[in-house]
Design an enzyme around this catalytic site. Structure first.
Site, PDB file in Angstrom:
ATOM      1  N   HIS A  85     -31.741  35.877  -5.473  1.00 55.34           N
ATOM      2  CA  HIS A  85     -30.393  36.440  -5.533  1.00 55.34           C
ATOM      3  C   HIS A  85     -30.315  37.651  -4.606  1.00 55.34           C
ATOM      4  CE1 HIS A  85     -30.290  34.896  -9.960  1.00 55.34           C
ATOM      5  NE2 HIS A  85     -30.365  33.925  -9.069  1.00 55.34           N
ATOM      6  N   ASP A  89     -21.592  35.389 -10.594  1.00 54.35           N
ATOM      7  CA  ASP A  89     -22.469  36.357 -11.266  1.00 54.35           C
ATOM      8  C   ASP A  89     -23.271  37.178 -10.260  1.00 54.35           C
ATOM      9  OD1 ASP A  89     -23.829  34.064 -10.510  1.00 54.35           O
ATOM     10  OD2 ASP A  89     -24.909  33.831 -12.408  1.00 54.35           O
ATOM     11  N   HIS A  90     -23.461  36.599  -9.057  1.00 52.13           N
ATOM     12  CA  HIS A  90     -24.200  37.242  -7.970  1.00 52.13           C
ATOM     13  C   HIS A  90     -24.187  36.286  -6.796  1.00 52.13           C
ATOM     14  CE1 HIS A  90     -27.238  34.328  -8.948  1.00 52.13           C
ATOM     15  NE2 HIS A  90     -27.191  34.739 -10.209  1.00 52.13           N
ATOM     16  N   GLU A 107     -18.443  26.671 -15.643  1.00 51.16           N
ATOM     17  CA  GLU A 107     -19.394  27.158 -14.650  1.00 51.16           C
ATOM     18  C   GLU A 107     -19.760  26.084 -13.622  1.00 51.16           C
ATOM     19  OE1 GLU A 107     -23.473  27.793 -15.777  1.00 51.16           O
ATOM     20  OE2 GLU A 107     -23.783  29.306 -14.247  1.00 51.16           O
ATOM     21  N   ASP A 144     -25.858  28.117  -7.230  1.00 49.22           N
ATOM     22  CA  ASP A 144     -27.048  28.975  -7.257  1.00 49.22           C
ATOM     23  C   ASP A 144     -28.338  28.205  -6.928  1.00 49.22           C
ATOM     24  OD1 ASP A 144     -28.582  31.436  -8.234  1.00 49.22           O
ATOM     25  OD2 ASP A 144     -29.269  29.947  -9.687  1.00 49.22           O
ATOM     26  N   THR A 167     -26.157  31.401 -18.096  1.00 48.09           N
ATOM     27  CA  THR A 167     -24.738  31.765 -17.998  1.00 48.09           C
ATOM     28  C   THR A 167     -23.945  31.377 -19.255  1.00 48.09           C
ATOM     29  OG1 THR A 167     -24.960  31.463 -15.613  1.00 48.09           O
ATOM     30  CG2 THR A 167     -22.725  31.705 -16.481  1.00 48.09           C
ATOM     31  N   SER A 196     -28.897  35.901 -13.653  1.00 42.70           N
ATOM     32  CA  SER A 196     -27.676  35.324 -14.233  1.00 42.70           C
ATOM     33  C   SER A 196     -27.467  35.760 -15.675  1.00 42.70           C
ATOM     34  CB  SER A 196     -27.735  33.795 -14.171  1.00 42.70           C
ATOM     35  OG  SER A 196     -27.685  33.377 -12.834  1.00 42.70           O
ATOM     36  N   HIS A 223     -31.143  28.879  -4.034  1.00 41.62           N
ATOM     37  CA  HIS A 223     -32.594  29.046  -4.230  1.00 41.62           C
ATOM     38  C   HIS A 223     -33.378  28.063  -3.363  1.00 41.62           C
ATOM     39  CE1 HIS A 223     -32.718  32.009  -7.445  1.00 41.62           C
ATOM     40  NE2 HIS A 223     -31.764  31.362  -8.078  1.00 41.62           N
ATOM     41  N   ASP A 230     -21.941  30.133 -10.136  1.00 42.99           N
ATOM     42  CA  ASP A 230     -23.235  30.828 -10.145  1.00 42.99           C
ATOM     43  C   ASP A 230     -23.757  30.911  -8.713  1.00 42.99           C
ATOM     44  OD1 ASP A 230     -25.962  31.643 -10.581  1.00 42.99           O
ATOM     45  OD2 ASP A 230     -25.753  30.954 -12.642  1.00 42.99           O
TER      46      ASP A 230
HETATM   47 MG    MG Z   1     -25.739  29.831 -14.362  1.00 48.99          MG
HETATM   48 ZN    ZN Z   2     -30.360  31.934  -9.597  1.00 52.50          ZN
END
Ligand code: MG
Ligand code: ZN
Length: 349
Positions: A311, A284-285, A237, A242, A125, A72, A246, A31
């Site tokens: 993101h 996912d990004h 995952e 991610d 996710t 996500s 952030h 992620d």
């Molecule tokens: Mg996730």
């Molecule tokens: Zn995020």
């Protein structure tokens, strides 16, 4: 004549075998793991990543239906079910139609199916593989849908959404077919065909604050269990790459990437030994607009800066290994990841 006949018998038997032998699929989602997270992680880790051993690399366009920058939920729905949908939507299209996920399609084909994550198991996710809700934040509803689902094995945090609920239901008691384990040792030992492993009551902590068990061990044990008697699908995952983005915390990103890289190593090791397992690693990004601005290759030092607390819309890489891995080269929408996995399953070995 008899030889001729038996030749045909063997030939048709082999054809039948090959057609009935779809590959196992290991889908690994980092992620927020863009190319900068991978590059930074690679240099920080002695200029190496297990991703260098993959056979093909592609690029995935991650935009959602309503935003250039996806969340996500929309992105996981795209990969799980092949539809572009709205940010926040889990397993449904823009008209609230439920979408069948690749995990559910595999289950219908009598695969074992599993989910292993380092976030809560009800987080966006993983949820996109078993739930259908308009808001990813409806965690108790997502938990309810997991409790009624046919997932064979799941590992993640978030037990509280199952047994400390507003509706007072205890979903763990309702999930009578499951064996719930509380440690890596119990997880390894159980011979149950339905396993739930809640690693934390709520949100699992970051790796660098002591999260356990390692994603590497969880992946290895899960692969052994799911592959015992059938073909399988698993989504693993690295959820918190991610969260580090952030937080604009490079150490957070690096420690999460390092653990994910080791877990990918276990998946690849399994696939190499098995010979009929497709491994796909993607994101996912991207998160944080990370840029790698300098450092020292020999000293494994990196200097990197974040450009966003959110993101970003840059394409993300897709690495593939195993049968049908060539399908994943090129540039395509994230929805095509679903299409390609489906092709692999339908065409067999
Ligand atoms: Mg996730
Ligand atoms: Zn995020």
């Amino acid at each position: 004549m008899q030889n001729f006949f038996s030749f045909f018998l063997i030939l048709s038997f082999q054809l039948l075998l090959s057609q009935q032998n779809p590959p196992n699929i290991i889908l690994m989602i980092g992620d927020g793991m863009g190319l900068s997270q991978i590059s930074t992680g690679m240099y920080a880790n002695g200029n190496k990543t297990i991703l260098e051993e993959f056979e093909y690399v592609g690029l995935s366009k991650t935009h959602s239906l309503d935003y250039l920058v996806t969340d996500s939920a929309a992105s996981a729905t795209a990969m799980a079910s092949g539809v572009k949908t709205l940010n926040r939507a889990v397993g449904i299209d823009e008209n609230n139609n439920k979408q069948k996920s690749i995990l559910e399609i595999c289950k219908e084909k009598d695969f074992n199916v599993g989910l292993v994550v380092t976030s809560e198991i009800v987080h966006a996710t993983p949820a996109c593989f078993y739930a259908n809700v308009s808001s990813r934040y409806d965690y108790e509803e997502i938990a309810l849908q997991l409790s009624e689902h046919s997932v064979d094995l799941f590992v993640g945090g978030g037990e509280d959404y199952f047994n400390k609920r507003k509706d007072k239901r205890n979903l763990l008691e309702e999930m009578s077919g499951y064996t719930f384990v509380n440690s890596l040792e119990e997880f390894n030992k159980t011979t149950s065909k339905k396993i739930g492993f809640f690693t934390y009551p709520g949100e699992p902590p970051p790796k660098n604050l002591g999260r356990g068990p390692s994603l590497e061990s969880l992946t290895e044990i899960s692969l052994n269990k799911l592959s015992e008697d059938k073909s399988f699908f698993i989504m693993v995952e690295g959820s918190q790459i991610d969260w580090g983005g952030h937080d604009n915390s490079l150490n957070y990103v690096l420690s999460e990437f390092k653990e994910f890289d080791l877990a990918i190593g276990k998946a690849l090791e399994f696939a190499k030994a098995d010979g009929n397992t497709l491994v796909i690693v993607t994101a996912d990004h991207e998160t944080g607009g990370l840029s790698l601005n300098g450092g020292n290759v020999n000293k494994s030092r990196v200097r990197a800066d974040f450009n966003s607390g959110s993101h970003t819309g840059t394409m993300v890489p897709v690495f593939s290994y195993g049968p049908h891995s060539n399908l994943f080269k090129g540039i395509y929408d994230n929805t095509a990841i679903f299409d390609k996995m489906l092709t692999a399953i339908n065409e067999g070995k």
